[in-house]
Design an enzyme around this catalytic site. Structure first.
Site, PDB file in Angstrom:
ATOM      1  N   CYS A   6      47.350  98.258  30.685  1.00  0.00           N
ATOM      2  CA  CYS A   6      48.467  98.621  29.672  1.00  0.00           C
ATOM      3  C   CYS A   6      48.328  99.995  29.054  1.00  0.00           C
ATOM      4  O   CYS A   6      48.801 100.876  29.097  1.00  0.00           O
ATOM      5  CB  CYS A   6      48.324  97.514  28.547  1.00  0.00           C
ATOM      6  SG  CYS A   6      48.853  95.976  29.196  1.00  0.00           S
TER       7      CYS A   6
HETATM    8  N1  LIG Z   1      47.597  92.113  32.025  1.00  0.00           N
HETATM    9  C1  LIG Z   1      48.074  92.387  30.538  1.00  0.00           C
HETATM   10  O1  LIG Z   1      47.015  92.161  29.828  1.00  0.00           O
HETATM   11  C2  LIG Z   1      49.581  92.666  30.038  1.00  0.00           C
HETATM   12  C3  LIG Z   1      49.726  92.609  28.672  1.00  0.00           C
HETATM   13  C4  LIG Z   1      50.858  92.894  28.199  1.00  0.00           C
HETATM   14  C5  LIG Z   1      51.957  93.369  29.000  1.00  0.00           C
HETATM   15  N2  LIG Z   1      51.604  93.448  30.341  1.00  0.00           N
HETATM   16  C6  LIG Z   1      52.788  93.764  31.328  1.00  0.00           C
HETATM   17  O2  LIG Z   1      53.200  92.836  31.874  1.00  0.00           O
HETATM   18  C7  LIG Z   1      53.614  93.058  33.251  1.00  0.00           C
HETATM   19  C8  LIG Z   1      53.043  92.457  34.304  1.00  0.00           C
HETATM   20  O3  LIG Z   1      51.373  92.901  34.396  1.00  0.00           O
HETATM   21  P1  LIG Z   1      50.306  91.889  34.948  1.00  0.00           P
HETATM   22  O4  LIG Z   1      49.252  92.466  34.412  1.00  0.00           O
HETATM   23  O5  LIG Z   1      50.796  90.338  35.077  1.00  0.00           O
HETATM   24  O6  LIG Z   1      50.250  92.294  36.449  1.00  0.00           O
HETATM   25  P2  LIG Z   1      50.035  91.708  37.652  1.00  0.00           P
HETATM   26  O7  LIG Z   1      49.529  92.694  38.650  1.00  0.00           O
HETATM   27  O8  LIG Z   1      48.668  91.038  37.290  1.00  0.00           O
HETATM   28  O9  LIG Z   1      50.985  90.723  38.350  1.00  0.00           O
HETATM   29  C9  LIG Z   1      52.016  91.068  38.986  1.00  0.00           C
HETATM   30  C10 LIG Z   1      52.642  89.989  39.869  1.00  0.00           C
HETATM   31  O10 LIG Z   1      53.826  90.307  40.003  1.00  0.00           O
HETATM   32  C11 LIG Z   1      53.901  90.211  41.448  1.00  0.00           C
HETATM   33  N3  LIG Z   1      55.163  90.854  42.174  1.00  0.00           N
HETATM   34  C12 LIG Z   1      55.130  92.057  42.386  1.00  0.00           C
HETATM   35  N4  LIG Z   1      56.570  92.361  42.642  1.00  0.00           N
HETATM   36  C13 LIG Z   1      57.162  91.171  42.713  1.00  0.00           C
HETATM   37  C14 LIG Z   1      58.393  90.901  43.259  1.00  0.00           C
HETATM   38  N5  LIG Z   1      59.353  91.767  43.545  1.00  0.00           N
HETATM   39  N6  LIG Z   1      58.891  89.546  43.120  1.00  0.00           N
HETATM   40  C15 LIG Z   1      57.952  88.593  42.661  1.00  0.00           C
HETATM   41  N7  LIG Z   1      56.788  88.909  42.175  1.00  0.00           N
HETATM   42  C16 LIG Z   1      56.347  90.262  42.310  1.00  0.00           C
HETATM   43  C17 LIG Z   1      52.492  90.582  42.054  1.00  0.00           C
HETATM   44  O11 LIG Z   1      52.292  90.065  43.376  1.00  0.00           O
HETATM   45  C18 LIG Z   1      51.707  90.078  40.890  1.00  0.00           C
HETATM   46  O12 LIG Z   1      51.105  88.940  41.429  1.00  0.00           O
HETATM   47  C19 LIG Z   1      53.412  94.516  33.347  1.00  0.00           C
HETATM   48  O13 LIG Z   1      54.533  95.558  32.927  1.00  0.00           O
HETATM   49  C20 LIG Z   1      52.371  95.011  32.137  1.00  0.00           C
HETATM   50  O14 LIG Z   1      52.274  96.272  31.776  1.00  0.00           O
HETATM   51  C21 LIG Z   1      50.538  93.192  30.943  1.00  0.00           C
END
Ligand SMILES: NC(=O)c1ccc[n+]([C@@H]2O[C@H](COP(=O)([O-])OP(=O)(O)OC[C@H]3O[C@@H](n4cnc5c(N)ncnc54)[C@H](O)[C@@H]3O)[C@@H](O)[C@H]2O)c1
Length: 432
Positions: free
Chosen positions: A268
């Site tokens: 993030c």
């Molecule tokens: N990790 C955090 O602490 C956090 C906190 C707040 C916000 N966010 C936001 O949340 C969002 C997701 O982050 P995350 O950390 O969970 O990412 P991540 O990489 O852990 O997970 C994303 C998942 O989406 C899947 N994916 C990708 N393309 C896809 C598609 N077309 N269809 C289905 N699945 C698909 C991937 O295989 C993966 O499992 C981002 O925008 C991030 O900025 C993350």
């Protein structure tokens, strides 16, 4: 039964797209609240693992999955999106090599939803992104099949505020901000999220909700940059920045502590602010605070490198040929997430200067190849003999499982970027 009634009676079927650090806990949370949840992911291995009841994230115990397998299933089959009443998008929003928003994941997801969109579905975007994404990018793709927002289907933006590893705040007790494209959309969004969180904060538009998330993360990036800059200055002045922060935080109002470190990490803070800088250019504006914070925070690995070189030099040693142990490569304490970890920038700088680099992290047994780095290393076992062989130990991540006094006793030199060593031995420990 209409959608609102289905939500209230928890018979609404909830689909979560992207079962990562955000999507998986959210899916489990909906299942725990009594909803039938289908998780969608393009990663087949992840899907198979989750269907066996195995969590792949350290702070989410598998027991939370196994006890709700009757309410949770994972799939790669996007045709099943048709069966969902509410669809929540939690896919990645990284930066491209040119440090611009990489919207391919949201776009691809929007296209598969559009193919399966039917009347009375609620779509919520949770991925962090620039203000305008929901209305300008998502909405036209969803409406391309002829259905009308606010009438045939509902669209909201609700940012995720997950803090992995935080024992006090979890999905349930963190207030949830929601903005809708129309009033009807907002009402439906409030209805969905009120069934799983204690407090929902409605805002007047999806843009306000998107901007809220960015403000929160930019606030952190800027304040971390500030203390990183002050750390360098105070060190030159012989003042311990940690002591200063601990004293300042006794002020009961108007001050919130932020702590310096080896640089920014995680999915993030190092990334999200640049979504706004990119959007600002459309308005002919420069986001100077964001750029400056980015500059300071990304320079920290160079600062740690220099402090290591100086400390070795003081002991008559050159970095070239030295054995250096990196302690902790996760981006923060007690998590198994190493995305954007500053440890890797530091390791790369050390290796390029001829150091022999090792690492230990109880949660990261080996280093995966990434777009930028391919170290091919596995976590070294910490023993007295191994620590004594190291010319320097650099503490990057202050995992609470480390026995710091034992590490201090057996190490020749420690560069402590996290103030992890409580009783510093001035000869051996360099606070950096
Ligand atoms: N990790 C955090 O602490 C956090 C906190 C707040 C916000 N966010 C936001 O949340 C969002 C997701 O982050 P995350 O950390 O969970 O990412 P991540 O990489 O852990 O997970 C994303 C998942 O989406 C899947 N994916 C990708 N393309 C896809 C598609 N077309 N269809 C289905 N699945 C698909 C991937 O295989 C993966 O499992 C981002 O925008 C991030 O900025 C993350």
């Amino acid at each position: 039964m209409n959608l609102k009634e289905k939500i209230t009676s928890k018979t609404a079927r909830v689909g979560i797209i992207g079962l990562g650090y955000v999507g998986l806990p959210l899916a489990i949370h909906f299942a725990e609240a009594g909803f039938f949840v289908t998780g969608f992911d393009i990663d087949r291995q992840k899907v198979e693992k989750l269907n066996r009841g195995e969590s792949y994230i350290k702070h989410i115990p598998s027991s939370r999955l196994t006890s709700h397998l009757s309410h949770f299933t994972a799939t790669t089959d996007t045709d099943r999106l048709k069966e969902m009443d509410a669809i929540i998008i939690c896919v990645p929003t990284p930066l491209t090599d040119k440090r611009e928003p990489d919207m391919q994941y949201i776009e691809n997801t929007a296209k598969v939803i559009a193919k399966n969109l039917r009347t009375s579905q609620l779509i919520s975007l949770e991925s962090t992104t620039y203000p305008g994404t929901t209305r300008e990018l998502l909405l036209p793709l969803l409406e391309s099949n002829g259905l009308k927002v606010g009438k045939d289907f509902y669209l909201v933006y609700s940012p995720e505020r997950e803090d992995p590893g935080n024992k006090k705040y979890n999905t349930k007790n963190i207030p949830k901000v929601v903005g809708g494209i129309t009033k009807a959309c907002l009402e439906m969004g409030i209805s969905l999220y009120s069934s799983i969180v204690k407090e929902v904060i409605p805002v007047s538009s999806t843009e306000v909700a998107e901007a809220t998330k960015l403000l929160e993360n930019i606030y952190r990036a800027v304040n971390i940059a500030l203390v990183n800059e002050l750390k360098i200055l105070f060190d030159c002045m012989g003042i311990d920045v940690w002591e200063v922060i601990n004293a300042a935080k006794t002020k009961p109002f108007g001050f919130k502590p932020f702590y310096p470190g080896p640089g920014l990490g995680g999915h993030c803070i190092p990334i999200d602010p640049f979504y706004l800088s990119w959007k600002a250019r459309e308005y002919g504006l420069n986001t100077k605070f964001i750029e400056l914070a980015g500059e300071i925070n990304t320079s920290m690995p160079h600062y740690i490198l220099q402090r290591t070189i100086d400390a070795l030099n003081d002991r008559g040693k050159a970095l070239k040929g030295s054995k250096i142990l990196i302690l902790g490569v996760a981006y923060k304490r007690d998590v198994d997430d190493d995305r954007e970890s500053p440890a890797y920038a530091i390791m790369d700088l050390l290796i390029k200067r001829g150091a022999n680099v090792f690492y230990n992290d109880p949660y990261i047994p080996y280093l995966k190849k990434s777009r930028k780095y391919d170290f091919g290393l596995t976590s070294s076992k910490l023993t007295e003999k191994f620590l004594k062989e190291m010319d320097a130990v650099i503490i990057i991540t202050d995992h609470s499982s480390y026995d710091y006094q034992w590490i201090l006793k057996n190490s020749n030199l420690i560069i402590d970027t996290r103030n992890a060593i409580n009783s510093p031995n001035k000869g051996k420990v360099i606070k950096a």
